[in-house]
Design a protein around this motif. Sequence first.
Motif, PDB file in Angstrom:
ATOM      1  N   UNK A  57       0.821  -1.211   0.000  1.00  0.00           N
ATOM      2  CA  UNK A  57       0.000   0.000   0.000  1.00  0.00           C
ATOM      3  C   UNK A  57       0.859   1.266   0.000  1.00  0.00           C
ATOM      4  N   UNK A  58       1.876   1.295   0.837  1.00  0.00           N
ATOM      5  CA  UNK A  58       2.769   2.464   0.884  1.00  0.00           C
ATOM      6  C   UNK A  58       3.554   2.613  -0.419  1.00  0.00           C
ATOM      7  N   UNK A  59       3.971   1.499  -0.994  1.00  0.00           N
ATOM      8  CA  UNK A  59       4.681   1.551  -2.273  1.00  0.00           C
ATOM      9  C   UNK A  59       3.765   2.058  -3.375  1.00  0.00           C
ATOM     10  N   UNK A  60       2.533   1.589  -3.363  1.00  0.00           N
ATOM     11  CA  UNK A  60       1.538   2.028  -4.344  1.00  0.00           C
ATOM     12  C   UNK A  60       1.315   3.529  -4.226  1.00  0.00           C
ATOM     13  N   UNK A  61       1.206   4.003  -3.012  1.00  0.00           N
ATOM     14  CA  UNK A  61       1.021   5.443  -2.778  1.00  0.00           C
ATOM     15  C   UNK A  61       2.234   6.225  -3.291  1.00  0.00           C
ATOM     16  N   UNK A  62       3.437   5.707  -3.012  1.00  0.00           N
ATOM     17  CA  UNK A  62       4.663   6.380  -3.450  1.00  0.00           C
ATOM     18  C   UNK A  62       4.775   6.413  -4.979  1.00  0.00           C
ATOM     19  N   UNK A  63       4.138   5.459  -5.639  1.00  0.00           N
ATOM     20  CA  UNK A  63       4.180   5.394  -7.102  1.00  0.00           C
ATOM     21  C   UNK A  63       2.991   6.107  -7.748  1.00  0.00           C
ATOM     22  N   UNK A  64       2.306   6.930  -6.996  1.00  0.00           N
ATOM     23  CA  UNK A  64       1.208   7.717  -7.547  1.00  0.00           C
ATOM     24  C   UNK A  64      -0.108   6.966  -7.653  1.00  0.00           C
ATOM     25  N   UNK A  65      -0.276   5.913  -6.851  1.00  0.00           N
ATOM     26  CA  UNK A  65      -1.542   5.177  -6.851  1.00  0.00           C
ATOM     27  C   UNK A  65      -1.581   3.993  -7.798  1.00  0.00           C
ATOM     28  N   UNK A  66      -0.505   3.755  -8.523  1.00  0.00           N
ATOM     29  CA  UNK A  66      -0.449   2.632  -9.448  1.00  0.00           C
ATOM     30  C   UNK A  66       0.717   1.742  -9.070  1.00  0.00           C
ATOM     31  N   UNK A  67       0.492   0.435  -9.180  1.00  0.00           N
ATOM     32  CA  UNK A  67       1.576  -0.504  -8.907  1.00  0.00           C
ATOM     33  C   UNK A  67       1.344  -1.758  -9.741  1.00  0.00           C
ATOM     34  N   UNK A  68       2.411  -2.243 -10.355  1.00  0.00           N
ATOM     35  CA  UNK A  68       2.302  -3.462 -11.162  1.00  0.00           C
ATOM     36  C   UNK A  68       2.312  -4.674 -10.228  1.00  0.00           C
ATOM     37  N   UNK A  69       1.958  -5.806 -10.784  1.00  0.00           N
ATOM     38  CA  UNK A  69       1.976  -7.046 -10.023  1.00  0.00           C
ATOM     39  C   UNK A  69       3.382  -7.314  -9.489  1.00  0.00           C
ATOM     40  N   UNK A  70       4.388  -7.145 -10.349  1.00  0.00           N
ATOM     41  CA  UNK A  70       5.779  -7.402  -9.955  1.00  0.00           C
ATOM     42  C   UNK A  70       6.210  -6.460  -8.833  1.00  0.00           C
ATOM     43  N   UNK A  71       5.883  -5.185  -8.959  1.00  0.00           N
ATOM     44  CA  UNK A  71       6.258  -4.212  -7.926  1.00  0.00           C
ATOM     45  C   UNK A  71       5.544  -4.517  -6.612  1.00  0.00           C
ATOM     46  N   UNK A  72       4.276  -4.907  -6.697  1.00  0.00           N
ATOM     47  CA  UNK A  72       3.517  -5.245  -5.485  1.00  0.00           C
ATOM     48  C   UNK A  72       4.127  -6.459  -4.799  1.00  0.00           C
TER      49      UNK A  72
END
Length: 176
Positions: A57-72
């Motif tokens: 969730x924090x990573x997704x927020x840091x990426x502007x609300x978008x996150x790929x499966x790999x990044x998640x």
Amino acid sequence: MEKTIKSIATNFGIYLGAILAAITVIAYATNLEILTEWWLGIGLFVMIIVFGIISISKSKHALGGYISFKEAFTAYFVTVLIGIVISSLVSIIIFNFIDPEAAITLKELVIEKSIEMMRGFNAPEESIAEALSQMEEAPSQYAIGNVIQSLLIQLVIYSVIGLIISLIMKKTNEDL
């Protein structure tokens, strides 16, 4: 961006490891029997998953609300890996170097709880005797090899859960 994910996941992994290690140390210092309780195991299991979810969730927020499966999955996996490695190292240090007698005491407590549980399920006495014999012959769960084996098994289980969570939490930018 990848550095942001890894730094966030690393921080949450260190927090998770510190909490898991603190629980082990506090239980060791106050009452070893706590480490044999089923509710502690379930609580730690849930806590590890929650930390992985928070990391995504924090990573997704840091990426502007978008996150790929790999990044998640990377955010989740790095957090869980660091947390359980720190916890495992603390267990190895306490129960193999600082106080090996505590590992023996814990083994005895686990055997007592297991027999009590088997009797609660009305298991035949010959089955209980056989299980008792196997548990007494088994090496300590805190032997270095057993801790490493447990760590690897946990990693597989948490990874499967992490794959599912990452699939649920991924969000791709349709504009790109």
